[in-house]
Design an enzyme around this catalytic site. Structure first.
Site, mmCIF file in Angstrom:
data_model
loop_
_atom_site.group_PDB
_atom_site.id
_atom_site.type_symbol
_atom_site.label_atom_id
_atom_site.label_comp_id
_atom_site.label_asym_id
_atom_site.label_seq_id
_atom_site.Cartn_x
_atom_site.Cartn_y
_atom_site.Cartn_z
ATOM 1 N N GLY C 72 0.811 -1.218 0.000
ATOM 2 C CA GLY C 72 0.000 0.000 0.000
ATOM 3 C C GLY C 72 0.843 1.266 0.000
ATOM 4 N N SER C 73 1.910 1.261 0.760
ATOM 5 C CA SER C 73 2.734 2.475 0.823
ATOM 6 C C SER C 73 3.344 2.774 -0.535
ATOM 7 C CB SER C 73 3.851 2.306 1.853
ATOM 8 O OG SER C 73 3.317 2.060 3.130
ATOM 9 N N GLN C 180 -7.522 0.043 3.784
ATOM 10 C CA GLN C 180 -8.348 -0.542 4.846
ATOM 11 C C GLN C 180 -9.710 -1.004 4.336
ATOM 12 O OE1 GLN C 180 -7.553 -1.289 7.983
ATOM 13 N NE2 GLN C 180 -5.507 -0.370 7.901
ATOM 14 N N SER C 200 -3.436 -3.193 -0.282
ATOM 15 C CA SER C 200 -2.289 -3.930 0.272
ATOM 16 C C SER C 200 -2.752 -5.307 0.725
ATOM 17 C CB SER C 200 -1.732 -3.123 1.450
ATOM 18 O OG SER C 200 -0.480 -3.608 1.837
ATOM 19 N N GLY C 201 -2.087 -6.348 0.220
ATOM 20 C CA GLY C 201 -2.525 -7.731 0.432
ATOM 21 C C GLY C 201 -2.731 -8.152 1.876
ATOM 22 N N HIS C 202 -1.830 -7.710 2.753
ATOM 23 C CA HIS C 202 -1.868 -8.253 4.118
ATOM 24 C C HIS C 202 -2.978 -7.659 4.971
ATOM 25 C CE1 HIS C 202 -0.102 -4.782 6.387
ATOM 26 N NE2 HIS C 202 0.259 -4.443 5.175
ATOM 27 N N THR C 238 11.323 -8.155 -10.692
ATOM 28 C CA THR C 238 10.808 -9.505 -10.907
ATOM 29 C C THR C 238 9.494 -9.676 -10.141
ATOM 30 O OG1 THR C 238 13.052 -10.319 -11.150
ATOM 31 C CG2 THR C 238 11.355 -11.958 -10.653
ATOM 32 N N CYS C 326 2.320 1.622 12.475
ATOM 33 C CA CYS C 326 3.533 2.161 11.882
ATOM 34 C C CYS C 326 3.973 3.448 12.553
ATOM 35 C CB CYS C 326 3.408 2.347 10.382
ATOM 36 S SG CYS C 326 1.773 2.599 9.812
HETATM 37 C C1 LIG Z 1 -4.926 3.571 5.076
HETATM 38 C C2 LIG Z 1 -3.589 2.946 4.882
HETATM 39 N N1 LIG Z 1 -2.831 3.320 3.843
HETATM 40 C C3 LIG Z 1 -1.627 2.770 3.605
HETATM 41 C C4 LIG Z 1 -1.107 1.811 4.434
HETATM 42 C C5 LIG Z 1 0.233 1.256 4.116
HETATM 43 O O1 LIG Z 1 0.152 -0.087 3.725
HETATM 44 P P1 LIG Z 1 1.437 -1.014 3.802
HETATM 45 O O2 LIG Z 1 1.943 -0.919 5.217
HETATM 46 O O3 LIG Z 1 0.956 -2.363 3.487
HETATM 47 O O4 LIG Z 1 2.437 -0.475 2.859
HETATM 48 C C6 LIG Z 1 -1.861 1.394 5.558
HETATM 49 C C7 LIG Z 1 -1.388 0.383 6.529
HETATM 50 O O5 LIG Z 1 -0.347 0.362 7.070
HETATM 51 C C8 LIG Z 1 -3.127 1.967 5.777
HETATM 52 O O6 LIG Z 1 -3.888 1.606 6.809
HETATM 53 C C1 LIG Z 2 22.087 -7.112 -11.900
HETATM 54 C C2 LIG Z 2 20.640 -7.000 -11.560
HETATM 55 N N1 LIG Z 2 20.188 -5.882 -10.973
HETATM 56 C C3 LIG Z 2 18.903 -5.740 -10.613
HETATM 57 C C4 LIG Z 2 17.978 -6.719 -10.860
HETATM 58 C C5 LIG Z 2 16.561 -6.484 -10.451
HETATM 59 O O1 LIG Z 2 16.180 -7.323 -9.390
HETATM 60 P P1 LIG Z 2 14.635 -7.597 -9.125
HETATM 61 O O2 LIG Z 2 14.054 -8.078 -10.405
HETATM 62 O O3 LIG Z 2 14.620 -8.636 -8.081
HETATM 63 O O4 LIG Z 2 14.016 -6.307 -8.707
HETATM 64 C C6 LIG Z 2 18.405 -7.909 -11.502
HETATM 65 C C7 LIG Z 2 17.499 -9.016 -11.827
HETATM 66 O O5 LIG Z 2 16.461 -8.942 -12.421
HETATM 67 C C8 LIG Z 2 19.765 -8.038 -11.861
HETATM 68 O O6 LIG Z 2 20.227 -9.149 -12.453
#
Ligand SMILES: Cc1ncc(COP(=O)(O)O)c(C=O)c1O
Ligand SMILES: Cc1ncc(COP(=O)(O)O)c(C=O)c1O
Ligand code: FES
Ligand code: FES
Lengths: 142, 395, 395
Positions: C72-73, C180, C200-202, C238, C326
């Protein structure tokens, strides 16, 4: 790979790979952007103007190989005037489509046929209505 | 051969069973947010801080110098944008190389649009950056030198300690993108004069979506992701505890067995290189032969094109790549192969095989056999090969 | 009572067993990088695109409008910085509210330092932003309105559809931080006039470290994380396939049972609110009574301080929070409680209890009993309460 079954079939079992000795017409085109190159050989009957045989060699991706293969199939047995109608669209349709980034590969096939026809026309001092001088590099088109 | 032969470990790796087991409880049982105050959250918090320590120790760093991120790309972006912003009063010049990953190169291009100047250093035919070239490029307004530890396509390992030394002699910060090198070869940030280092969990048998940035306490940059006060207010967002724990477990396993892994991979690599070089004419090993990641094999086969090669290998159960996975959508030849001086048509025919300790000699032999057959087949279809053969005859 | 009573679902949630099972094969078996070309990667790619479709469908959006992020952030940061940069030729004014999450507020402060102007709208005593106030704040140079769907502390649900309508009448882009709300209450981006939405998934029984940004095809912004061509070149890195699959599974489960979950949570919530209000004097329910997340309970108890309350609840196996997780490192009173008009000393004594469908009525009763005892005990120690009682007597 996002290729149709037909594409994979033509890639795995390409029809008409090879070259024709003393071909009536040979066309080579490339796409500088992706680096791919295709060459088409035509064996054309002097009287009927029918494409008796057609072969290709391709340096290119899966789609390039498959479109070359399909294009040779489509051109074989047609007159040179009908062969002009074998567009990249026709080749793509015959292959059940190509992924969007691969559409340009089918253009290579169309252009290679045109180039081979042009070569034939020049050698025989004839003009084929509707045939424009082919480019050797088609990359500016896409 | 029905078993899959996975030779694309530079794209991503399998998660080790031990890593998965380590993560598991943080999904199902200790799922708490480590920033919470109740004792239930203490377990997650402790696991996270232990993980930080494991990673810090593996680099010779302090735990307070490790910042968890969402992956290698985020770490790279953070460093470049963060340093650019925080040190702009000193200058707006950055030095990097032409063979960096796109996470560095595209971020540099972004900075160039915002008034920064970037020097992209050339590399030699093996992909090496020299400390001398780095030194020559340093200006009074240089704020950052960012040179990758090892290249993701051709496996060349750069002279990092020496480049770091040059950077420090000139008072310039030094970052290295060690995404391909961390947990594969030994790294010590003190001895190697590294101020910042990016790594990504999934490149060393940890999970995807987690990475870290090592950042020396002397570096002061703001966050890339603003928000909550996680990571001492430098990287906001609820901590990915399972990811953090899994990444640290993977790092721990890798460092515990590093010598054996390197020995095993090197033997596999060298056998494969030898067979391919000997049995396939008109090929070229890309990357430095000695200063090379133990798991990287990269060849160009003249007169054939990469995608066709990959499809045919795939049909034989071999997972390989041409260029890097994240640029597979693009038609352009690899910028790395162009930078080491290969012409376009040759750069298009590259094959990258990246091993892991799980591979075997039998697999290497199978791959060599298949590659040989496939290259022959594709050459028999290639107009370029035709022309070449005819030319040879004429001479 | 030895079992844990987890009432901090706004901080994070447990991962559902089905979600965990859905993720598992993408760690151990189909671990490939979905950007790779071989068929082995096809499984991961398909799983990812199916996940994108599930999420798109849940919002009434197109699959091409869903971008996976690290949480989310990150989504919030991306929207604000992305729109700020891409639309600066139109203007440099942004409208948001005083009760947003820090991922929005701190990013706005960052933008203010870079020449942007931000209007932070007031809210009423229940935490409501009104469409009229939004409309009044719109200027010709306004490029973005960002108002949260539901507040993470006090649970108030904002009039999103109406605010979106006002935004669109004035040709201004509208973003909502739905971290939320998503998968807790029904959302339709078309009907609610939403151009961008962060989640945000969690926060809905999915994994940590994964989130998404819904972004209408009409919005054109650059990436926050530059690099590879993932997510149609708008978010490099990735793909976190297990995370993506897990998040989508959680979304699917949540949407399949949303009505029952809302009914169950609402019953639990209202019972708890009723008992606390009835049995503890000098308390105040924070947030709107009706326009309220079904899982949010937030009270201020006068004369006592939050941390002490939390410790004592914790000793009774109850996980709760005061403010948001947080900001737990900070000593400042909640900006949300201050914005709804509470004085500092009252804002310090807040208690947030956020339920899930896994909670029971017995747990609510246990919590009410404990809270009552603990508040009494803390008040008996509080000089403020002493003074207050004496004053009462004097009157
Ligand atoms: C309203 C809201 N926005 C953004 C966030 C940020 O999400 P995350 O911590 O998963 O990055 C949260 C929770 O922490 C939230 O409650
Ligand atoms: C040298 C290098 N830098 C950065 C990345 C980016 O990493 P990621 O895809 O996990 O964000 C990769 C792989 O994709 C990489 O081989
Ligand atoms: S990619 Fe160029 S012909 Fe297919
Ligand atoms: S006396 Fe402890 S936080 Fe103020």
């Amino acid at each position: 790979m996002n290729y149709s079954e037909k594409v994979m079939d033509h890639f795995n079992n390409p029809r008409n790979v090879g070259e024709i000795e003393n071909a009536s017409g040979v066309g080579t085109v490339g796409n500088a952007k992706c680096g791919d190159i295709m060459r088409i050989y035509l064996d054309i009957d002097e009287d009927t103007k029918i494409v008796k045989d057609c072969k290709f060699k391709t340096f290119g991706c899966g789609a390039a190989v498959a479109t070359s293969s399909m294009a040779t199939e489509l051109v074989k047995g047609k007159t040179i005037y009908e062969a002009l109608e074998v567009t990249n669209k026709a080749v793509m349709e015959a292959l059940d489509g190509l992924p969007p980034v691969k559409v340009h590969c089918s253009l290579l096939a169309e252009e290679a046929i045109h180039a081979a026809l042009w070569d034939y026309a020049e050698k025989h001092h004839i003009t084929i209505e509707g045939l424009k001088k082919p480019k050797t590099d088609i990359s500016d088109e896409d | 051969m029905s078993k899959l032969i996975y030779l694309d470990n530079a794209a991503t790796t399998s998660v080790k069973p031990e890593v998965f087991e380590a993560m598991k409880p943080y999904y199902l049982e200790n799922y708490s947010n480590p920033s919470s105050v109740y004792s239930f959250a203490g377990e997650a918090k402790k696991a996270m801080e232990d993980a930080r320590k494991v990673i810090a120790d593996s680099l010779g760093a302090a735990a307070t110098e490790i910042y968890f991120t969402g992956g290698g790309s985020e770490s790279d972006n953070w460093v470049l944008k963060g340093v650019a912003e925080a040190y702009q009063s000193k200058g707006k010049h950055i030095i990097t190389s032409k063979i960096e990953h796109h996470a560095i190169l595209h971020t540099c291009e972004y900075l160039e649009k915002h008034g920064y100047e970037v020097t992209y250093l050339d590399v030699d035919e093996n992909g090496l950056v020299t400390p001398e070239e780095v030194e020559k490029a340093i200006r009074p307004d240089t704020i950052l030198i960012s040179i990758m530890f090892a290249n993701n396509e051709i496996g060349t390992i750069e002279p990092i300690a020496e480049i770091g030394k040059v950077a420090h002699e000139h008072g310039v910060l030094f970052h290295t993108d060690a995404v391909q090198a961390y947990a594969h070869v030994p790294i010590n940030v003190q001895e190697m004069n590294i101020d910042m280092l990016s790594a990504s969990g999934h490149k060393f048998h940890g999970p995807k979506g987690i990475g870290f940035l090592y950042m020396s306490n002397k570096v002061k940059i703001g966050p890339l992701i603003h928000g909550g006060s996680q990571e001492r207010s430098r990287r906001a967002g609820t901590h990915n505890v399972p990811g953090i724990v899994g990444m640290a477990k993977a790092a721990e396993l890798a460092h515990a067995n590093m010598d054996q892994t390197i020995a095993k991979e090197t033997a596999l690599r060298d056998h494969l290189i030898e067979r391919l070089e000997k049995e396939i004419p008109y090929c070229r090993l890309n990357g430095d032969r000695v200063k090379r990641l133990p798991n990287n094999v990269n060849f160009c086969f003249r007169f054939i094109e990469g995608e066709s090669l990959l499809i045919l290998l795939d049909q034989n159960g071999i997972c390989a790549s041409s260029g890097s996975a994240c640029t597979s959508g693009s038609l352009d030849p690899s910028h790395v192969l162009l930078a080491i001086g290969l012409p376009h048509e040759i750069a298009h025919g590259s094959l990258r095989l990246t091993l892991s300790e799980d591979n075997t000699m039998e697999e290497m032999d199978f791959v060599a056999d298949q590659a040989k057959k496939i290259v022959e087949r594709l050459r028999s279809m290639s107009p370029l090969y035709d022309d070449f053969v005819k030319q040879q005859k004429e001479q």
